[in-house]
Design a protein around this motif. Structure first.
Motif, PDB file in Angstrom:
ATOM      1  N   LYS A  95       0.022 -10.454  -0.713  1.00 23.02           N
ATOM      2  CA  LYS A  95      -1.171 -11.280  -0.486  1.00 23.02           C
ATOM      3  C   LYS A  95      -0.822 -12.760  -0.593  1.00 23.02           C
ATOM      4  O   LYS A  95      -1.211 -13.576   0.256  1.00 23.02           O
ATOM      5  CB  LYS A  95      -2.258 -10.916  -1.490  1.00 23.02           C
ATOM      6  CG  LYS A  95      -3.551 -11.720  -1.353  1.00 23.02           C
ATOM      7  CD  LYS A  95      -4.588 -11.234  -2.366  1.00 23.02           C
ATOM      8  CE  LYS A  95      -5.914 -11.978  -2.206  1.00 23.02           C
ATOM      9  NZ  LYS A  95      -5.821 -13.401  -2.572  1.00 23.02           N
ATOM     10  N   GLU A  96      -0.057 -13.109  -1.613  1.00 29.82           N
ATOM     11  CA  GLU A  96       0.320 -14.512  -1.816  1.00 29.82           C
ATOM     12  C   GLU A  96       1.174 -15.028  -0.658  1.00 29.82           C
ATOM     13  O   GLU A  96       0.942 -16.133  -0.142  1.00 29.82           O
ATOM     14  CB  GLU A  96       1.086 -14.664  -3.129  1.00 29.82           C
ATOM     15  CG  GLU A  96       1.517 -16.089  -3.426  1.00 29.82           C
ATOM     16  CD  GLU A  96       2.281 -16.212  -4.730  1.00 29.82           C
ATOM     17  OE1 GLU A  96       2.692 -17.342  -5.063  1.00 29.82           O
ATOM     18  OE2 GLU A  96       2.480 -15.191  -5.414  1.00 29.82           O
ATOM     19  N   LEU A 146      -7.539  -6.609   1.471  1.00 28.71           N
ATOM     20  CA  LEU A 146      -7.357  -6.017   0.147  1.00 28.71           C
ATOM     21  C   LEU A 146      -8.590  -5.171  -0.151  1.00 28.71           C
ATOM     22  O   LEU A 146      -9.721  -5.658  -0.080  1.00 28.71           O
ATOM     23  CB  LEU A 146      -7.187  -7.107  -0.899  1.00 28.71           C
ATOM     24  CG  LEU A 146      -6.691  -6.664  -2.285  1.00 28.71           C
ATOM     25  CD1 LEU A 146      -5.285  -6.094  -2.189  1.00 28.71           C
ATOM     26  CD2 LEU A 146      -6.721  -7.835  -3.252  1.00 28.71           C
ATOM     27  N   THR A 147      -8.386  -3.899  -0.477  1.00 29.98           N
ATOM     28  CA  THR A 147      -9.514  -2.976  -0.594  1.00 29.98           C
ATOM     29  C   THR A 147      -9.193  -1.910  -1.636  1.00 29.98           C
ATOM     30  O   THR A 147      -8.393  -2.137  -2.536  1.00 29.98           O
ATOM     31  CB  THR A 147      -9.807  -2.356   0.795  1.00 29.98           C
ATOM     32  OG1 THR A 147     -10.942  -1.516   0.696  1.00 29.98           O
ATOM     33  CG2 THR A 147      -8.626  -1.578   1.338  1.00 29.98           C
ATOM     34  N   LEU A 170       0.980  -5.683  -4.137  1.00 35.44           N
ATOM     35  CA  LEU A 170      -0.328  -6.122  -3.643  1.00 35.44           C
ATOM     36  C   LEU A 170      -0.480  -7.632  -3.788  1.00 35.44           C
ATOM     37  O   LEU A 170      -0.813  -8.336  -2.834  1.00 35.44           O
ATOM     38  CB  LEU A 170      -1.441  -5.398  -4.403  1.00 35.44           C
ATOM     39  CG  LEU A 170      -1.505  -3.884  -4.187  1.00 35.44           C
ATOM     40  CD1 LEU A 170      -2.410  -3.242  -5.220  1.00 35.44           C
ATOM     41  CD2 LEU A 170      -2.001  -3.567  -2.782  1.00 35.44           C
ATOM     42  N   ALA A 171      -0.223  -8.140  -4.978  1.00 34.79           N
ATOM     43  CA  ALA A 171      -0.354  -9.579  -5.220  1.00 34.79           C
ATOM     44  C   ALA A 171       0.744 -10.366  -4.519  1.00 34.79           C
ATOM     45  O   ALA A 171       0.498 -11.445  -3.969  1.00 34.79           O
ATOM     46  CB  ALA A 171      -0.332  -9.858  -6.718  1.00 34.79           C
ATOM     47  N   GLY A 173      -4.241  -1.986   0.248  1.00 29.24           N
ATOM     48  CA  GLY A 173      -4.467  -2.932   1.332  1.00 29.24           C
ATOM     49  C   GLY A 173      -4.086  -2.322   2.665  1.00 29.24           C
ATOM     50  O   GLY A 173      -3.466  -1.254   2.724  1.00 29.24           O
ATOM     51  N   PHE A 206      -4.835  -8.722   7.310  1.00 27.74           N
ATOM     52  CA  PHE A 206      -4.641  -8.219   5.945  1.00 27.74           C
ATOM     53  C   PHE A 206      -5.980  -8.106   5.224  1.00 27.74           C
ATOM     54  O   PHE A 206      -6.771  -9.051   5.192  1.00 27.74           O
ATOM     55  CB  PHE A 206      -3.711  -9.144   5.159  1.00 27.74           C
ATOM     56  CG  PHE A 206      -3.550  -8.735   3.714  1.00 27.74           C
ATOM     57  CD1 PHE A 206      -2.824  -7.606   3.392  1.00 27.74           C
ATOM     58  CD2 PHE A 206      -4.123  -9.477   2.689  1.00 27.74           C
ATOM     59  CE1 PHE A 206      -2.668  -7.213   2.068  1.00 27.74           C
ATOM     60  CE2 PHE A 206      -3.972  -9.096   1.362  1.00 27.74           C
ATOM     61  CZ  PHE A 206      -3.249  -7.962   1.048  1.00 27.74           C
ATOM     62  N   LEU A 263      -3.003  -3.703   6.942  1.00 28.88           N
ATOM     63  CA  LEU A 263      -2.657  -4.861   7.761  1.00 28.88           C
ATOM     64  C   LEU A 263      -2.058  -4.404   9.085  1.00 28.88           C
ATOM     65  O   LEU A 263      -1.865  -3.213   9.319  1.00 28.88           O
ATOM     66  CB  LEU A 263      -1.680  -5.770   7.003  1.00 28.88           C
ATOM     67  CG  LEU A 263      -0.458  -5.144   6.320  1.00 28.88           C
ATOM     68  CD1 LEU A 263       0.638  -4.809   7.299  1.00 28.88           C
ATOM     69  CD2 LEU A 263       0.085  -6.049   5.237  1.00 28.88           C
ATOM     70  N   ILE A 266       1.461 -13.819   2.485  1.00 24.07           N
ATOM     71  CA  ILE A 266       0.708 -13.848   3.738  1.00 24.07           C
ATOM     72  C   ILE A 266      -0.239 -15.043   3.774  1.00 24.07           C
ATOM     73  O   ILE A 266      -0.358 -15.740   4.794  1.00 24.07           O
ATOM     74  CB  ILE A 266      -0.057 -12.520   3.924  1.00 24.07           C
ATOM     75  CG1 ILE A 266       0.932 -11.388   4.236  1.00 24.07           C
ATOM     76  CG2 ILE A 266      -1.095 -12.634   5.037  1.00 24.07           C
ATOM     77  CD1 ILE A 266       0.330 -10.006   4.176  1.00 24.07           C
ATOM     78  N   GLU A 267      -0.907 -15.306   2.661  1.00 20.44           N
ATOM     79  CA  GLU A 267      -1.829 -16.448   2.618  1.00 20.44           C
ATOM     80  C   GLU A 267      -1.081 -17.772   2.599  1.00 20.44           C
ATOM     81  O   GLU A 267      -1.517 -18.753   3.221  1.00 20.44           O
ATOM     82  CB  GLU A 267      -2.740 -16.322   1.404  1.00 20.44           C
ATOM     83  CG  GLU A 267      -3.717 -15.143   1.519  1.00 20.44           C
ATOM     84  CD  GLU A 267      -4.597 -14.984   0.293  1.00 20.44           C
ATOM     85  OE1 GLU A 267      -4.341 -15.656  -0.740  1.00 20.44           O
ATOM     86  OE2 GLU A 267      -5.557 -14.180   0.357  1.00 20.44           O
ATOM     87  N   THR A 291      -6.615   0.212  -6.097  1.00 21.54           N
ATOM     88  CA  THR A 291      -6.464  -0.943  -5.217  1.00 21.54           C
ATOM     89  C   THR A 291      -5.362  -0.701  -4.194  1.00 21.54           C
ATOM     90  O   THR A 291      -4.293  -0.184  -4.508  1.00 21.54           O
ATOM     91  CB  THR A 291      -6.138  -2.207  -6.032  1.00 21.54           C
ATOM     92  OG1 THR A 291      -7.129  -2.381  -7.036  1.00 21.54           O
ATOM     93  CG2 THR A 291      -6.127  -3.440  -5.141  1.00 21.54           C
TER      94      THR A 291
END
Length: 457
Positions: free
Chosen positions: A122-123, A136-137, A118-119, A197, A134, A199, A125-126, A195
């Motif tokens: 996210k890192e 996060l949910t 997850l992290a 995600g 994307f 996309l 992609i950003e 948690t």
């Protein structure tokens, strides 16, 4: 090495929602002709291949190797562009089996590894500013039968006794009316959230490959690898429908199709055909009630659906096993994603939301995309990550058993580290049960028919 089975992508696959937008990038050929040689050759233009490329350039720094990617069809045409877009580390459903087979520490490492995605994603992609919707949910798994509820509670009881797990505090269990309110599913006596995600998978892969291309990767679509030939100097000649390439190292990011090029994976990575859909509210009807969670609809271990809520209010739903499971030839060792399953699968999906969520009771829905895809099931239900035991410089990343989204990205990092640093898989952060070893390859037994419930039909 010649192909063992006819496990190759077919032409004209069904159109998934993830390829509903016109995009010329998916047909990319970086150069008109194939290069004659390269340092690293990646077979497969999906999530796994793109992630291996990404991590290869990230880990190599200022002096990257020459990297070539070959894809038999178009970018993201396989399982990556046909899945549910669900980044969901829900390994608790298999935890009891993992603990029995591997012990507490290694069983916990699987869940921790999935959660770490997850992290990590996210890192990445950003960092690359990838526009892939994307989000996060939280994921909400609803358990609709006594067996599903009992299995969930038993798994959670065992997890609470595991001192190595990092995921326990992220999981919340709700009962009775709280479960119904949390899940918006009035038939759910128990819901479990954690948690997750979701996309747009193809757009994520495109973003990773754009980064790789900027770093020097050569991408060749519609280039089918027909065989891989080991040379005396340790290199490989990779033969394709467009010519041959010499490479120092080769990566099979081919998932369900792996046994077609690596015969040792016959009955170790097994092609399994599945189906998925895109559901929207009919034109002119009121907007769909928005779902704040992604979902798993769990009836038992083998009969479940998965669902993500798209930012535009539409949903992606996959599953429908009752419509095809009894017909073994329709799904088992079947690589034909150019056809749909027989039966009214579309009709079943068209009322799926109303049948499960009380806020959707009055919605009028339609299925505007229905497709099939080929999953790479593993003989022992776990991925195969590492270097071939008897063929050095040949690496495997596959067999994700329909659960690749929270397992591929960091597995690809390990493959890149192995290639660049010439280290064994044991010197990476891969969970021990995922590691490709001679013993595991020799002892694995194909239990797919049993595990999917087919043997009980």
């Amino acid at each position: 090495m010649a192909a063992a089975s006819n496990y190759f992508p077919v032409a004209n696959p069904t159109l998934p929602f993830w390829h509903s937008e016109e995009d010329s990038f998916k047909n990319l050929r970086s150069t008109p002709e194939l290069p004659q040689e390269t340092d690293i050759l990646i077979i497969g233009g999906g999530y796994a291949g793109a992630a291996v490329g990404y991590w290869t350039y990230k880990e190599a720094g200022s002096t990257p190797p020459k990297v070539l990617m070959l894809e038999a069809r178009f970018i993201g045409s396989g399982a990556t562009g046909r899945n549910g877009g669900h980044l969901k580390p829900d390994y608790y459903r298999e935890y009891l089996s993992f603990e029995k087979r591997f012990g507490q520490k290694d069983a916990a490492s699987i869940g921790n590894f999935e959660h770490d995605h997850l992290a990590a994603l996210k890192e990445a992609i950003e960092d690359l500013n990838i526009d892939c919707d994307f989000v996060l949910t939280r994921a909400c798994n609803v358990h609709l039968t006594k067996g599903a509820v009992a299995g969930c509670l038993k798994a959670m009881q065992a997890l609470r006794k595991n001192p190595y797990t990092k995921v326990l505090n992220d999981i919340q269990v709700q009962f009775g009316s709280n479960a119904e309110i949390t899940s918006i599913c009035e038939d759910s006596p128990l819901s479990l959230t954690f948690t997750a995600g979701h996309l747009w998978p193809y757009k994520m892969v495109k973003g990773f490959l754009q980064y790789c291309i900027e770093k020097g990767m050569n991408v060749q679509t519609y280039t089918t690898v027909t065989s891989i030939e080991k040379q005396k100097d340790g290199s490989y000649i990779v033969h394709t429908n467009r010519g041959s390439v010499k490479t120092k190292k080769v990566v099979l990011a081919t998932n369900a199709y792996t046994a077609g090029l690596a015969p040792e994976f016959e009955d170790r990575i097994i092609p399994v055909k599945g189906t998925c859909s895109h559901i929207k509210v009919q034109d002119g009807d009121k907007p769909a009630p928005y779902l704040s969670n992604t979902y798993g609809i769990c009836r038992d271990f083998t009969n479940h659906e998965y669902l993500i809520n798209r930012p535009d209010g539409t949903v992606i739903v996959g599953g429908a096993k009752p419509y095809y499971l009894k017909d073994k030839d329709a799904w088992y060792k079947n690589v034909d994603d150019s056809t749909l399953f027989a039966g009214d699968v579309k009709g079943w999906y068209e009322t799926f939301m109303q049948n499960h969520f009380y806020t959707w009771k009055d919605a009028k829905t339609e299925v505007d995309y229905l497709w099939t895809g080929i999953l790479g099931y593993s003989a022992d239900a776990l991925p195969w990550i590492g270097e071939s035991p008897d063929q050095s410089n040949k690496y495997i990343i596959g067999g994700f058993h329909g659960h690749g989204m929270p397992r591929i990205f960091l597995s690809a990092k390990a493959i890149a580290q192995m290639m660049l640093n010439n280290v064994p898989v044991q010197m990476t952060d891969i969970p021990v049960p995922f590691m490709l070893t001679a013993e595991r390859l020799r002892n694995a037994r194909n239990t797919v028919l049993k595990d999917t419930g087919f043997s009980k039909l």
